[in-house]
Design a protein around this motif. Structure first.
Motif, mmCIF file in Angstrom:
data_model
loop_
_atom_site.group_PDB
_atom_site.id
_atom_site.type_symbol
_atom_site.label_atom_id
_atom_site.label_comp_id
_atom_site.label_asym_id
_atom_site.label_seq_id
_atom_site.Cartn_x
_atom_site.Cartn_y
_atom_site.Cartn_z
ATOM 1 N N PHE A 63 0.810 -1.226 0.000
ATOM 2 C CA PHE A 63 0.000 0.000 0.000
ATOM 3 C C PHE A 63 0.841 1.272 0.000
ATOM 4 O O PHE A 63 0.325 2.351 -0.254
ATOM 5 N N MET A 64 2.152 1.156 0.296
ATOM 6 C CA MET A 64 3.015 2.333 0.346
ATOM 7 C C MET A 64 4.102 2.193 -0.706
ATOM 8 O O MET A 64 4.597 1.095 -0.970
ATOM 9 N N ARG A 65 4.512 3.293 -1.260
ATOM 10 C CA ARG A 65 5.487 3.264 -2.344
ATOM 11 C C ARG A 65 6.932 3.350 -1.838
ATOM 12 O O ARG A 65 7.813 2.687 -2.355
ATOM 13 N N GLY A 66 7.177 4.199 -0.879
ATOM 14 C CA GLY A 66 8.553 4.400 -0.418
ATOM 15 C C GLY A 66 8.774 3.843 0.980
ATOM 16 O O GLY A 66 7.926 3.161 1.550
ATOM 17 N N GLU A 67 9.960 4.147 1.499
ATOM 18 C CA GLU A 67 10.278 3.739 2.861
ATOM 19 C C GLU A 67 9.587 4.667 3.851
ATOM 20 O O GLU A 67 9.145 5.765 3.513
ATOM 21 N N LEU A 68 9.542 4.210 5.099
ATOM 22 C CA LEU A 68 9.093 5.083 6.170
ATOM 23 C C LEU A 68 10.138 6.171 6.384
ATOM 24 O O LEU A 68 11.342 5.898 6.358
ATOM 25 N N GLY A 69 9.696 7.398 6.588
ATOM 26 C CA GLY A 69 10.635 8.480 6.862
ATOM 27 C C GLY A 69 11.362 8.247 8.171
ATOM 28 O O GLY A 69 10.873 7.542 9.053
#
Length: 263
Positions: free
Chosen positions: A24-30
């Motif tokens: 569901f998410m494209r990038g890493e967690l900040g």
């Protein structure tokens, strides 16, 4: 027995749902989000160690007639847990949570990093599985200080803090080129050690009921080692470390409230 199966499955479900965030998410967690989630996880684990493990351990010793020495099994068990995790941490190669430096180099670096990341979370999950297992073992044995609701509170608390762990494994792996399904599988597998540890602990504890105070505090010591060695440095890294501290306080109070309200 149904309660026990559910109690062991709930924490593993937390890791699985966290790993599923890769779909569901494209990038890493900040970094700020990781710091906040790590602080929350640390707060949950500290509160669980105190209310769900150490206090029941000393209450069991008091009920057994140890009087002013009721703290002794808790001290011994706690140190044994710390020392075991120290040995595992030293003997098993792994990345520290959230590590990005000193990555392995060479043609197999991605595979090595995946393995080291999964090992890091597996080491983290091992004492959590023990903690859940020993509390449910105490309930099965009829320990008066451990209720099904209290054991469920621990399972829920561990599941809440397992959610970010699953995401912290799967999201970076996908960002580095792994497919979503492989990244999810690695996050899923990183949590598999938890129910396994719980089942082994329940089986062992069922044969040594008099050692229950030692086992409870052993799990607490192992979890506290993880908190101090891995989570607190991670949540305090860089600027705005107060976010990690505030989330630690939130995690601590959530787990404390769960244990008191349900226990």
């Amino acid at each position: 027995m149904t309660e026990v199966v559910q109690g062991l499955a709930i924490p593993f479900l937390g890791t699985t749902l966290g790993a599923a965030m890769v779909f569901f998410m494209r990038g890493e967690l900040g970094r700020g989000v990781q710091r906040a989630l790590t602080g929350f996880a640390a707060g949950v684990m500290v509160a669980a160690s105190i209310w769900s493990l150490l206090i029941p351990a000393m209450e069991e010793s008091t009920a057994a007639g140890m009087g002013q020495l009721a703290f002794l099994p808790a001290v011994i068990g706690f140190w044994l847990g710390v020392l075991l995790l120290l040995v595992l941490d030293s003997a098993i190669p792994h990345l520290h949570m959230g590590a990005t430096d000193n990555e392995p180099e060479g043609p197999h670096s991605n595979l090595q990093r995946t393995t080291l990341m999964v090992l890091a979370v597996a080491i983290h999950n091992f004492p959590e599985g023990m903690a859940v297992g020993v509390v449910w073992a105490g309930w099965l044995a009829g320990q008066t200080d451990i209720t099904a609701a209290g054991a469920l509170a621990l399972s829920l608390g561990i599941a809440i803090q397992n959610f970010p762990e699953g995401a912290i494994v799967s999201l970076p792996l996908h960002a580095e080129g792994e497919s979503r399904s492989k990244a999810f599988l690695n996050g899923f597998l990183s949590g598999a050690v938890e129910p396994l540890g719980a089942i082994l602990t329940i089986d062992f504890a069922s044969h040594v009921i008099p050692l229950m105070p030692y086992l409870l505090s052993f799990a607490a010591g192992a979890m506290m080692y993880v908190v101090v060695e891995e989570l607190i440095p991670e949540m305090s890294e860089g600027e705005h470390s107060n976010v990690g501290v505030l989330m630690f306080a939130l995690g601590f109070t959530v787990m404390m409230a769960l244990d008191v309200a349900l226990g």
